[in-house]
Design an enzyme around this catalytic site. Structure first.
Site, PDB file in Angstrom:
ATOM      1  N   HIS A 108       3.841   1.415  30.326  1.00 19.71           N
ATOM      2  CA  HIS A 108       5.054   0.731  29.870  1.00 19.71           C
ATOM      3  C   HIS A 108       4.702  -0.756  29.738  1.00 19.71           C
ATOM      4  O   HIS A 108       3.851  -1.252  30.482  1.00 19.71           O
ATOM      5  CB  HIS A 108       6.115   0.933  30.960  1.00 19.71           C
ATOM      6  CG  HIS A 108       7.493   0.446  30.617  1.00 19.71           C
ATOM      7  ND1 HIS A 108       7.830  -0.884  30.655  1.00 19.71           N
ATOM      8  CD2 HIS A 108       8.620   1.108  30.266  1.00 19.71           C
ATOM      9  CE1 HIS A 108       9.113  -1.022  30.342  1.00 19.71           C
ATOM     10  NE2 HIS A 108       9.612   0.176  30.094  1.00 19.71           N
ATOM     11  N   ASP A 139       2.818   1.669  39.103  1.00 19.04           N
ATOM     12  CA  ASP A 139       4.160   1.595  38.534  1.00 19.04           C
ATOM     13  C   ASP A 139       4.819   2.947  38.804  1.00 19.04           C
ATOM     14  O   ASP A 139       4.520   3.942  38.145  1.00 19.04           O
ATOM     15  CB  ASP A 139       4.045   1.322  37.031  1.00 19.04           C
ATOM     16  CG  ASP A 139       5.390   1.401  36.324  1.00 19.04           C
ATOM     17  OD1 ASP A 139       6.401   1.766  36.961  1.00 19.04           O
ATOM     18  OD2 ASP A 139       5.417   1.114  35.110  1.00 19.04           O
ATOM     19  N   GLN A 192       9.055   5.836  37.295  1.00 15.53           N
ATOM     20  CA  GLN A 192       9.481   7.180  36.899  1.00 15.53           C
ATOM     21  C   GLN A 192       9.114   8.242  37.937  1.00 15.53           C
ATOM     22  O   GLN A 192       9.355   9.427  37.700  1.00 15.53           O
ATOM     23  CB  GLN A 192       8.848   7.570  35.549  1.00 15.53           C
ATOM     24  CG  GLN A 192       9.270   6.690  34.385  1.00 15.53           C
ATOM     25  CD  GLN A 192      10.746   6.829  34.015  1.00 15.53           C
ATOM     26  OE1 GLN A 192      11.440   7.740  34.476  1.00 15.53           O
ATOM     27  NE2 GLN A 192      11.227   5.925  33.182  1.00 15.53           N
ATOM     28  N   LYS A 222      17.131   3.437  38.321  1.00 15.18           N
ATOM     29  CA  LYS A 222      16.689   4.745  37.831  1.00 15.18           C
ATOM     30  C   LYS A 222      16.801   5.815  38.910  1.00 15.18           C
ATOM     31  O   LYS A 222      16.477   6.969  38.686  1.00 15.18           O
ATOM     32  CB  LYS A 222      15.237   4.668  37.347  1.00 15.18           C
ATOM     33  CG  LYS A 222      15.047   3.799  36.100  1.00 15.18           C
ATOM     34  CD  LYS A 222      13.607   3.872  35.643  1.00 15.18           C
ATOM     35  CE  LYS A 222      13.202   2.692  34.796  1.00 15.18           C
ATOM     36  NZ  LYS A 222      13.600   2.821  33.398  1.00 15.18           N
ATOM     37  N   CYS A 234       9.265   1.090  25.003  1.00 10.54           N
ATOM     38  CA  CYS A 234       8.464   0.008  25.604  1.00 10.54           C
ATOM     39  C   CYS A 234       7.025   0.445  25.866  1.00 10.54           C
ATOM     40  O   CYS A 234       6.434   0.091  26.892  1.00 10.54           O
ATOM     41  CB  CYS A 234       9.095  -0.503  26.901  1.00 10.54           C
ATOM     42  SG  CYS A 234      10.725  -1.175  26.668  1.00 10.54           S
TER      43      CYS A 234
END
Ligand code: PMP
Length: 404
Positions: A119, A196, A199, A222, A362
């Site tokens: 991303h 990261d 998700q 999220k 993104c």
């Protein structure tokens, strides 16, 4: 998943264009249960004050709630509270990581390694840091199946690689990267590993120690929490070596006109009045997910992803990106419809009350890698039902019939 979960999410009673809302964009942001909305509102109603600075009882109560939220989030990811830094989100957390690691460890001629599936939030901070430090940014390739090319990563990892930054779960391909294995390889090369987890933490059971990374970033919004709150987790010994990104009030020990000494982590990284209500809301979100159980959250996500994958792969007009096996994926599927622009697909689905995402999500370099400017993405969460996935698939056939 318990059907009653849907009742906890007031927004899911909405209708769009006269049809019940089918919200399939949880990878962009998740809806909020009443418990989270109430935790935030209750703080403003009953316990509101600034944190850390007041000696009066109300300020002490606000501080206890704020620090209590930190403890809840820490235990949610198997961490200690002093390793959990509140930020505004994943983007800020990764910028903080890139700034701190750059200042501390990266010299001219060094290398920073990312992957092609990142991303922009896990690419641009490293681009900027490499430029500032005179270092080179390299990217490990992604295979045609949408997996990390481990051989290419190994080839690009060298003693000059000071940082490896990679996604745990790709927000486009859904790929779950084998972070623990990759981190072990990187550590053998003396490389620090930043993950990261935007998700992954919302959808999979994540224990930061098992993950084996040095720094881990994710967002509250999220994972059923409020906007404006995120986390940078780091081992305390590493955090203690990093300089702050934001300087100002409440992150210092001693201040003179010409110099100052930083507080220890996590306060060092939380200059200014923090997002207090948002942190408390995130604590409530962690409680809510924990009550369902992250194994159950994962099982449900995998079931819906399997259903969507099956339906999409069985439609000859659809191209699916990323691994075919739902066990190797997070709770999302990206795809293209032959000859139809993703925005047109999303616009027609919206007419049926179905919200999916269309665009580059993104991740422009990743879309370029697959030779496409954009894609469609359907993503799922605890409140998504198999029936909604079926409705999405049936509506997609109507879009195809209308525009082919
Ligand atoms: N990384 C990934 C993989 C993401 O999916 C997102 C959110 N789209 C981000 C980073 C950025 O998160 P935020 O916008 O909450 O800072």
């Amino acid at each position: 998943m318990d059907e009653r979960i849907r009742d906890d999410f007031p927004i899911l009673r909405r209708h769009e264009h006269g049809k019940p809302l089918v919200y399939l964009d949880s990878a962009a942001t998740s809806m909020k249960p009443g418990a989270v909305i109430e935790a935030e509102a209750d703080f403003y109603r009953k316990s509101y004050a600034n944190v850390r600075r007041g000696v009066y009882e109300l300020a002490a109560e606000a501080t206890d709630l704020y620090e209590g939220a930190r403890a809840k989030v820490a235990s949610f990811i198997g961490a200690r509270p002093d390793e959990v830094v509140f930020t505004r989100g994943t983007t800020e957390a990764l910028n903080l990581a890139a700034w701190g690691l750059g200042e501390t460890y990266v010299d001219p001629g060094d290398e920073v390694l990312v992957t092609e599936m990142e991303h922009h939030a896990n690419l641009l901070p490293w681009q900027e840091m490499a430029r500032r430090q005179g270092a080179h940014l390299r990217a490990a390739a992604v295979t045609q199946d949408g997996e990390l090319d481990r051989d290419d990563l190994r080839r690009k990892l060298s003693p000059r690689t000071k940082v490896l930054a990679l996604a745990h779960v790709s927000n486009v391909l859904g790929t779950v990267n084998p972070v623990a294995e990759v981190a072990a390889e990187a550590h053998r090369a003396g490389t620090r590993v930043v993950v990261d987890a935007a998700q992954s933490v919302p959808h999979l059971p994540v224990d930061v120690r098992e993950l084996g990374a040095d720094l881990v970033a994710f967002s509250g919004h999220k994972m059923l929490g409020p906007t404006g709150i995120g986390i940078l987790w780091g081992r305390n010994d590493l955090l203690s070596e990093l300089p702050p990104l934001l300087t100002g009030g409440e992150m210092v020990r001693e201040v003179w006109l010409n110099w100052a000494t930083w507080d220890s982590p996590p306060a060092r990284f939380e200059g200014g009045t923090p997002p207090i209500a948002q942190a408390i809301g995130l604590g409530a979100a962690a409680d809510y997910l924990r009550a369902i159980g992250m194994d159950e959250v994962r099982r449900h996500g995998e079931e819906l992803t399997a259903l969507a994958l099956d339906g999409l792969l069985g439609r000859p007009y659809v191209t699916v990106y990323g691994p075919r096996d739902p066990a190797l994926r997070g709770s999302l599927v990206s795809f293209s419809v032959a000859g139809i622009h993703p925005h047109d697909v999303a616009t027609l689905l919206d007419q049926e009350g179905i919200a999916i995402r269309a665009g580059h999500h993104c991740a422009q370099p990743l879309h370029r890698r697959f030779g496409i400017p954009a894609s469609c993405r359907a993503s799922f969460y605890v409140y998504t039902t198999p029936d909604e996935v079926e409705r999405f698939l049936a509506a997609l056939d109507r879009v195809w019939e209308a525009l082919r």
